[in-house]
Design a protein around this motif. Structure first.
Motif, PDB file in Angstrom:
ATOM      1  N   VAL A  61       0.818  -1.215   0.000  1.00  0.00           N
ATOM      2  CA  VAL A  61       0.000   0.000   0.000  1.00  0.00           C
ATOM      3  C   VAL A  61       0.852   1.265   0.000  1.00  0.00           C
ATOM      4  CG1 VAL A  61      -1.986  -1.078   1.117  1.00  0.00           C
ATOM      5  CG2 VAL A  61      -0.205  -0.046   2.518  1.00  0.00           C
ATOM      6  N   ASN A  62       2.057   1.196   0.533  1.00  0.00           N
ATOM      7  CA  ASN A  62       2.896   2.397   0.584  1.00  0.00           C
ATOM      8  C   ASN A  62       3.172   2.943  -0.805  1.00  0.00           C
ATOM      9  OD1 ASN A  62       3.033   2.636   3.324  1.00  0.00           O
ATOM     10  ND2 ASN A  62       5.021   1.625   3.544  1.00  0.00           N
ATOM     11  N   ALA A  63       3.319   2.049  -1.763  1.00  0.00           N
ATOM     12  CA  ALA A  63       3.572   2.501  -3.132  1.00  0.00           C
ATOM     13  C   ALA A  63       2.388   3.300  -3.674  1.00  0.00           C
ATOM     14  CB  ALA A  63       3.855   1.303  -4.034  1.00  0.00           C
ATOM     15  N   GLN A  64       1.181   2.978  -3.195  1.00  0.00           N
ATOM     16  CA  GLN A  64      -0.008   3.695  -3.654  1.00  0.00           C
ATOM     17  C   GLN A  64      -0.239   4.996  -2.903  1.00  0.00           C
ATOM     18  OE1 GLN A  64      -3.507   1.060  -4.115  1.00  0.00           O
ATOM     19  NE2 GLN A  64      -2.151  -0.624  -3.532  1.00  0.00           N
ATOM     20  N   LEU A  65       0.277   5.088  -1.684  1.00  0.00           N
ATOM     21  CA  LEU A  65       0.013   6.254  -0.853  1.00  0.00           C
ATOM     22  C   LEU A  65       0.913   7.438  -1.185  1.00  0.00           C
ATOM     23  CD1 LEU A  65      -0.543   4.452   2.555  1.00  0.00           C
ATOM     24  CD2 LEU A  65      -2.274   5.574   1.162  1.00  0.00           C
ATOM     25  N   GLY A  66       2.150   7.163  -1.599  1.00  0.00           N
ATOM     26  CA  GLY A  66       3.047   8.252  -1.943  1.00  0.00           C
ATOM     27  C   GLY A  66       3.670   8.917  -0.728  1.00  0.00           C
ATOM     28  N   PRO A  67       4.438   9.994  -0.938  1.00  0.00           N
ATOM     29  CA  PRO A  67       5.211  10.599   0.152  1.00  0.00           C
ATOM     30  C   PRO A  67       4.454  11.639   0.978  1.00  0.00           C
ATOM     31  CG  PRO A  67       5.766  11.642  -1.927  1.00  0.00           C
ATOM     32  CD  PRO A  67       4.775  10.557  -2.251  1.00  0.00           C
ATOM     33  N   ASN A  68       3.388  12.228   0.456  1.00  0.00           N
ATOM     34  CA  ASN A  68       2.713  13.327   1.163  1.00  0.00           C
ATOM     35  C   ASN A  68       1.723  12.790   2.187  1.00  0.00           C
ATOM     36  OD1 ASN A  68       4.071  15.270  -0.431  1.00  0.00           O
ATOM     37  ND2 ASN A  68       2.586  14.952  -2.085  1.00  0.00           N
TER      38      ASN A  68
END
Length: 473
Positions: A61-68
């Protein structure tokens, strides 16, 4: 039934009858066992049965959430617990007509684990909560456009766990560290593994839709009966989503209490059954590894059910739709308290006792002359981890609060007295003392108990896992 899928009621067609039926709302059967396991603290099964973790499915899921994303302000951990109503595989019998539709979630609970393992809180987000939903990646790789007004459970249908995380982070500014998701059969297996969950019915129920048939009073339920209990819509409560959440929270608390009991965790077979029941139907983020789970378990060592609380996010009727709910003015202060939770056990002063609340047995007597004062003080003590009983009224009223102790409890008495603003000097009880027990006589000077280490203030309507299952809320 509303034709808009965002508002769709859930239809159960396990019954082969062809007569039309009203919609179901699938309740919070999902994460009940998960929250119990995650806060079980001394759960040695994490180490003994690590191979059970090979059953877990993972999503990136981190790849979908992004850095912001919101920043972490402390070492607390927030785990989003999700229920999936997928009809794949053995779950098909709970709604064949929904088999080819994307799964939905009627259970969204943010499990907040305070720094240092001092407390845990399960925060329920009602399925009917209307929120701003940010743009998300859809399940098929496309884009779900941002919506200024959406029902929160539509986030899961549209974009899965990542979209729910993004939505909750956007409205609360709380960083969600991990997620856990389970289905119908996982729930049934969990209730079987703990040997059933105690519930208390205010009246008899005979509901042909859920097939729940139980008499008034206490019952120990598991498997299909437990699933029917948490899914039933008719015959219990007022039928509202908030009423069902309260019932769900009490069920979660009872299950957590059962899972955290020595009879489950100290029995290798029961512990292994519980771990397998959880992991076989579990999906998590890739970062929630077995090592992370074991680290969490170590941090939660000594956790008692009195320190596990369940609340509903502050909300009220939606001004635009009386059939929905919306966050109210108390929501943002509550979110801020969760974000800033620094519940780390205070370091004792030199020469002071180092005995933690979880190792202190307290009996509370009411000497204040105020009705119900002993019960309120006992609840406050229990929320901080003390093992508490209420002794009733003191023989006579007293102006000053007293701390008395039985043999072997002098250091425990000092630890308790240090948390009382009036700082009473502990004294040995001359008559009626119980070895190892501290007696607290609440006087007229009682104001409040100092917090043993900060934390989230008590919330209106909160439920503790240690409460009597028949207590009205």
């Amino acid at each position: 039934m509303n034709s808009n899928p965002m508002y769709m009621e859930y239809v159960d067609d396990a019954d082969p009858q062809q007569a039309p039926r009203r919609g179901w709302r699938i309740l919070g059967w999902v994460c009940i066992g998960l929250s119990a396991v995650m806060v079980a603290g001394s759960l040695t099964a994490y180490g003994l049965y690590r191979r059970a973790f090979g059953n877990i499915a993972h999503e990136d899921v981190n790849a979908q959430l992004g850095p912001n994303r919101p920043k972490k302000l402390n070492s607390a951990m927030n785990i989003l617990l999700l229920g999936s109503d997928t009809r794949e595989g053995a779950n098909a019998k709970y709604g064949r007509r929904l088999k080819n539709e994307p799964p939905r979630s009627d259970t969204m609970i943010l499990l907040h684990l305070s720094p240092g393992g001092g407390q845990a809180m399960g925060i329920s987000f009602p399925r009917d909560l209307m929120v701003r939903m940010p743009s998300c990646k859809s399940r098929d790789g496309g884009v779900v456009p941002a919506q200024s007004r959406a029902q929160i459970n539509s986030a899961f249908t549209a974009g899965g766990a990542a979209c729910v995380i993004k939505t909750i982070e956007s409205i609360s500014n709380i960083r969600v560290d991990h997620f856990m998701q389970v289905d119908f059969n996982g729930f049934k297996a969990i209730t079987n593994a703990v040997g059933g969950v105690p519930v208390c019915l205010p009246k008899a129920v005979n509901d042909p839709q859920s097939k729940l048939r139980l008499g008034k009073g206490r019952h120990n339920i598991k498997g299909e009966t437990a699933l029917a209990y948490v899914r039933v819509r008719h015959g219990l409560g007022d039928g509202s989503d908030l009423d069902r959440i309260k019932r769900q929270q009490k069920f979660m608390g009872a299950l957590a209490n059962k899972a955290m009991s020595a009879g489950v965790l100290s029995n290798p077979k029961k512990a292994l059954d519980l771990m397998n029941a959880v992991t076989k139907s579990l999906t998590t983020d890739k970062e929630l590894t077995p090592q992370v789970m074991m680290d969490i378990a170590r941090e939660m060592q000594g956790m008692t059910s009195g320190k596990l609380r369940f609340v509903t996010v502050p909300s009220g009727p939606d001004p635009l739709d009386p059939n929905r709910v919306a966050l109210n003015s108390a929501a943002q202060p509550f979110f801020a308290a969760v974000r800033n939770d620094k519940t780390i056990p205070k370091q004792p002063k030199p020469g002071a006792s180092t005995i933690p609340p979880s190792q202190i047995r307290v009996r509370v007597y009411n000497g204040s002359g105020i009705d119900g004062q002993a019960g309120r003080v006992a609840a406050d003590l229990e929320s901080q981890g003390f093992h508490v009983t209420v002794g009733g009224n003191a023989p006579s009223a007293t102006a000053a609060t007293k701390v008395l102790y039985g043999s072997g409890a002098d250091q425990q008495a000092m630890s308790l007295a240090a948390l009382i603003p009036s700082k009473p000097q502990p004294a040995a009880r001359k008559r009626g003392a119980t070895p190892g027990v501290v007696d607290l006589v609440v006087g007229r000077d009682w104001t409040k108990l100092n917090n043993a280490g900060g934390g989230i203030p008590k919330q209106q309507g909160e439920i503790r896992a240690s409460e009597d299952i028949c207590k009205e809320t």
